[in-house]
Write an enzyme that holds these catalytic residues in place. Structure first.
Site, short mmCIF file in Angstrom:
data_model
loop_
_atom_site.label_atom_id
_atom_site.label_comp_id
_atom_site.label_asym_id
_atom_site.label_seq_id
_atom_site.Cartn_x
_atom_site.Cartn_y
_atom_site.Cartn_z
N HIS A 16 11.62 4.06 -7.36
CA HIS A 16 10.44 3.23 -7.13
C HIS A 16 10.03 3.40 -5.68
CE1 HIS A 16 8.39 -0.97 -7.77
NE2 HIS A 16 7.68 -0.19 -6.97
N HIS A 18 6.46 4.53 -3.49
CA HIS A 18 5.06 4.96 -3.41
C HIS A 18 4.97 5.87 -2.19
CE1 HIS A 18 3.79 1.75 -6.25
NE2 HIS A 18 4.86 1.14 -5.75
N GLU A 199 6.45 -8.52 -10.98
CA GLU A 199 6.64 -8.63 -9.53
C GLU A 199 6.03 -9.98 -9.12
OE1 GLU A 199 4.30 -5.84 -7.22
OE2 GLU A 199 5.48 -6.16 -5.39
N ASP A 277 10.25 0.96 -2.44
CA ASP A 277 8.84 0.61 -2.72
C ASP A 277 7.88 1.24 -1.70
OD1 ASP A 277 6.91 -0.55 -4.30
OD2 ASP A 277 7.29 -2.61 -3.70
N ASP A 278 7.67 0.59 -0.57
CA ASP A 278 6.77 1.08 0.49
C ASP A 278 7.48 0.92 1.83
OD1 ASP A 278 4.11 1.36 -1.12
OD2 ASP A 278 4.88 -0.63 -1.64
N1 HPA Z 1 3.20 -3.44 -6.31
C1 HPA Z 1 2.04 -3.05 -6.83
N2 HPA Z 1 1.35 -2.04 -6.35
C2 HPA Z 1 1.84 -1.36 -5.32
C3 HPA Z 1 3.04 -1.72 -4.76
C4 HPA Z 1 3.77 -2.81 -5.28
O1 HPA Z 1 4.87 -3.21 -4.85
N3 HPA Z 1 3.26 -0.85 -3.74
C5 HPA Z 1 2.22 0.01 -3.71
N4 HPA Z 1 1.36 -0.31 -4.68
ZN ZN Z 2 5.82 -0.59 -6.21
#
Ligand code: HPA
Ligand code: ZN
Length: 334
Positions: A16, A18, A199, A277-278
């Site tokens: 996971h 991005h 989430e 994630d990011d």
């Molecule tokens: N959630 C939804 N969209 C996203 C996320 C996330 O954590 N990170 C980048 N786009």
């Molecule tokens: Zn994500």
């Protein structure tokens, strides 16, 4: 062996991630300068100072603004190489990269520009770091299903170059059911399927992702804990959850890491994984997510090992690719 070393030694897959969320402010400014793009911030420090989020949307607004610095094929290559270098240092043996083509095609970039740069980085990362990878195209759920179909059309001539599709962006008000026909088409095309669900959205969104989209993994999924029936199903069907602890704290899904339900999920028998994630926005790459979560929740070495094992088992790879990673994992203590 200290915890940092132990975590680094664990062979793990990041599932996971991005790739646009790995754009560190230093590289963002360098790319913006080289491309003549104006950013909403004056400096690297001012950019980092703006990373105080109250929810998913407040993050997404900045994340899409930062992505404007990415213009050329080489930008996507540089972006992904910077990620792979950090991932390799964290002991990642395989990474499945989400990318958001609609963020870029909406600014006039060609789908191929994005794909070419990312794919060249995947090939180079294998040579340079021995890291395996996959590309997963994510549809932006705040856009329409029709726009998703248009993006799939652009991807069709290059379909073998991606391994799956996902669903990201603003969750509330954009349930998985909105994309049922698009995911059915992607399933017919033989693509792997994942979706962000639970989430910020309710447990029902997770059920929709499983039943209507037929996804193989759930991205985040932490709100499943509110539904005993769904928890029982996730355990029974061993649906992997790609949990992102530092992200969840930054976006106020949990107040602190000590409040995170990851350990409770693991103890309930759910196939939990840890991901970043990011990471450029949320304060840490996958190694830091493991270490900080282990510290806050007192995860044992055998629990950390189980989480890494889950990631290897949940990766979209052949058994031949998986086997040596699992063998290395089992040889470790814990
Ligand atoms: N959630 C939804 N969209 C996203 C996320 C996330 O954590 N990170 C980048 N786009
Ligand atoms: Zn994500």
């Amino acid at each position: 062996m200290d915890i940092e070393t132990y975590v680094r030694e664990l062979p793990k897959a990041e599932l996971h991630l991005h790739i646009e969320g790995t754009l560190e402010p230093e590289l963002m400014f360098e790319l913006a300068r080289r491309n003549g793009v104006a950013l909403p911030w004056k400096s690297v420090d001012e950019t980092r100072a703006a990373y105080a989020f109250e929810d998913l949307q407040s993050f997404l607004d900045l994340y899409y603004a930062g992505a404007a610095a990415l213009v050329r094929e080489a930008d996507f290559f540089d972006l992904a190489m910077a990620y792979f270098e950090r991932a390799a240092a964290d002991g990642v043996v395989h990474a499945e990269l989400f990318f958001d083509p609609q963020t870029h095609t909406a600014r006039g970039l060609a789908y191929e520009t994005v794909l070419d740069g990312l794919e060249r980085a995947c090939v180079t990362a294998r040579e340079r770091f021995g890291i395996g990878s996959r590309l997963i195209l994510c549809f932006l759920r705040h856009l329409s299903e029709e726009e998703g179909f248009a993006t799939l059309e652009q991807a069709l001539p290059h379909l073998a170059r991606i391994h799956g599709v996902g669903l990201d962006s603003s969750e509330m008000g954009h349930p998985p059911s909105k994309f049922a026909r698009l995911f059915a088409r992607c399933r017919e095309l033989g693509l792997h399927l994942v979706a962000h669900a639970g989430e910020e959205g309710p447990p029902d969104y997770i059920v929709e992702a499983l039943d209507l989209l037929q996804v193989e993994r759930i991205d985040h999924g932490v709100r499943a804990a509110e539904s005993p029936a769904l928890m029982a199903r996730l355990v029974r069907e061993q649906i992997p959850l790609t949990v992102c602890p530092l992200s969840n704290v930054k976006l106020c899904v949990f107040a602190t890491l000590a409040d995170h339900n990851l350990k409770a999920m693991l103890e309930a028998g759910i196939k939990v994984t840890i991901n970043s994630d990011d990471p450029a926005y949320f304060g840490g790459y996958v190694g830091k997510n493991f270490v900080d979560t282990a510290t806050a929740l007192s995860l044992s070495r055998s629990e950390l090992k189980r989480i890494a094992r889950n990631s290897l088992e949940a990766a979209f790879v052949s058994e031949a690719e998986r086997r040596p990673w699992l063998a290395r994992l089992e040889a470790l203590e814990g």
